[in-house]
Each structure stands twice: as structure tokens, then as C-alpha cells.
Design a protein around this motif. Sequence first.
Motif, PDB file in Angstrom:
ATOM      1  N   ILE A 121      28.309  -2.359  44.385  1.00  0.00           N
ATOM      2  CA  ILE A 121      27.946  -2.758  43.078  1.00  0.00           C
ATOM      3  C   ILE A 121      29.131  -2.318  42.141  1.00  0.00           C
ATOM      4  N   VAL A 122      30.016  -3.300  41.246  1.00  0.00           N
ATOM      5  CA  VAL A 122      30.671  -2.942  40.661  1.00  0.00           C
ATOM      6  C   VAL A 122      30.351  -3.411  39.069  1.00  0.00           C
ATOM      7  N   VAL A 123      30.219  -2.467  38.258  1.00  0.00           N
ATOM      8  CA  VAL A 123      30.191  -2.690  36.799  1.00  0.00           C
ATOM      9  C   VAL A 123      31.541  -2.621  36.064  1.00  0.00           C
ATOM     10  N   GLY A 124      31.560  -3.713  35.300  1.00  0.00           N
ATOM     11  CA  GLY A 124      32.816  -3.903  34.537  1.00  0.00           C
ATOM     12  C   GLY A 124      32.894  -2.738  33.321  1.00  0.00           C
ATOM     13  N   LEU A 125      33.965  -2.146  33.285  1.00  0.00           N
ATOM     14  CA  LEU A 125      34.233  -1.241  32.232  1.00  0.00           C
ATOM     15  C   LEU A 125      35.276  -1.522  31.277  1.00  0.00           C
ATOM     16  N   PRO A 126      34.856  -1.952  29.930  1.00  0.00           N
ATOM     17  CA  PRO A 126      35.605  -2.533  28.980  1.00  0.00           C
ATOM     18  C   PRO A 126      36.431  -1.222  28.270  1.00  0.00           C
ATOM     19  N   ALA A 140      27.866   2.521  27.163  1.00  0.00           N
ATOM     20  CA  ALA A 140      26.691   1.649  27.602  1.00  0.00           C
ATOM     21  C   ALA A 140      26.918   1.144  28.970  1.00  0.00           C
ATOM     22  N   CYS A 141      28.114   0.633  29.462  1.00  0.00           N
ATOM     23  CA  CYS A 141      28.426   0.306  30.983  1.00  0.00           C
ATOM     24  C   CYS A 141      28.071   1.748  31.869  1.00  0.00           C
ATOM     25  N   LYS A 142      28.735   2.540  31.359  1.00  0.00           N
ATOM     26  CA  LYS A 142      28.415   3.945  32.106  1.00  0.00           C
ATOM     27  C   LYS A 142      27.022   4.408  32.328  1.00  0.00           C
ATOM     28  N   GLU A 143      26.289   4.225  31.393  1.00  0.00           N
ATOM     29  CA  GLU A 143      24.867   4.311  31.404  1.00  0.00           C
ATOM     30  C   GLU A 143      24.257   3.453  32.435  1.00  0.00           C
ATOM     31  N   LEU A 144      24.452   2.464  32.341  1.00  0.00           N
ATOM     32  CA  LEU A 144      23.841   1.444  33.137  1.00  0.00           C
ATOM     33  C   LEU A 144      24.391   1.711  34.598  1.00  0.00           C
ATOM     34  N   GLY A 145      25.768   1.853  34.982  1.00  0.00           N
ATOM     35  CA  GLY A 145      25.899   2.194  36.182  1.00  0.00           C
ATOM     36  C   GLY A 145      25.294   3.562  36.773  1.00  0.00           C
ATOM     37  N   GLU A 146      25.038   4.475  35.841  1.00  0.00           N
ATOM     38  CA  GLU A 146      24.340   5.807  36.447  1.00  0.00           C
ATOM     39  C   GLU A 146      22.884   5.620  36.673  1.00  0.00           C
ATOM     40  N   LYS A 147      22.261   4.511  35.834  1.00  0.00           N
ATOM     41  CA  LYS A 147      20.877   4.116  36.288  1.00  0.00           C
ATOM     42  C   LYS A 147      20.850   3.394  37.593  1.00  0.00           C
ATOM     43  N   LEU A 148      21.801   2.537  37.761  1.00  0.00           N
ATOM     44  CA  LEU A 148      21.780   1.778  39.092  1.00  0.00           C
ATOM     45  C   LEU A 148      22.007   2.987  40.182  1.00  0.00           C
ATOM     46  N   LYS A 149      22.751   3.903  40.097  1.00  0.00           N
ATOM     47  CA  LYS A 149      23.055   4.736  41.460  1.00  0.00           C
ATOM     48  C   LYS A 149      21.655   5.538  41.452  1.00  0.00           C
ATOM     49  N   SER A 150      21.029   5.955  40.446  1.00  0.00           N
ATOM     50  CA  SER A 150      19.821   6.666  40.571  1.00  0.00           C
ATOM     51  C   SER A 150      18.664   5.700  41.246  1.00  0.00           C
TER      52      SER A 150
END
Length: 119
Positions: free
Chosen positions: A55-60, A73-83
Motif C-alpha cells: 500500500i502506497v500513501v501519497g505524501l504531498p 495527516a497522510c503520515k497519520e493515515l499511513g501509520e494507522k494502516l501499518k498498525s
Amino acid sequence: MIILSVDYGDKRTGIAVCDKFEMLASPVCVITEWNIDSLANKIIDVAKEKRAEEIVVGLPKNMDGSEGFRADACKELGEKLKSLTEIPVNFWDERLTTVSAHKILSENTGKTIEEITRD
């Protein structure tokens, strides 16, 4: 490798997936969800359905490489996905990706992006 990409927005999040040869990305859906927990679970459901291997989350990022509130906010979502999943989650610098896509389309079709979207 099948990669699921996430373009995170406050109200709408775009999901696309590339084929296993990493040659062609296609839109999958738009998830309309403001709650990050619900959004993360819906993204994971799509990733499992599409058999995503990453899964790749775009980082603006800003053009100078700095990161603003949207990147946070994107990093927060990415960390949530990782967990929540064993699927590897990574970030992708979005700077100039739209410009690059328009250039590739133009070179391959001989048309401007305006002509392509109008057709």
C-alpha cells in the motif's frame, strides 16, 4: 507486484491499483469517509480484495521538500494502516506526479491534457 495507491483527502480518498507488472495503474474507487479509523479499515478491505502486496500513501510535499499539515495527516493515515495490516505500507512523494503523468500522456497520444479529458 500489485500496489494499491491511496490519495488521501479530508472527505474523499482516491484508491487506485497497478497491475502485477507495475505497468498500468487504474482507478478503483473513491472512499467518502472522514473518520480515519473507518477509512483505514475500508482501505484495507480494498487492499485485500485486490490482493495488494503493498500500500502506497501519497505524501504531498512542498516544492522545497518541506512537509506541511497535509503531509502530517497522510503520515497519520499511513501509520494507522501499518498498525492494522501485515501488508507493507510506504509513502510516495507526490511532487510533480501530475505534471509527469500529463507529459507521458501527451507524448504517447500527441494531445494536450485538455484534449484528452475533453475526448
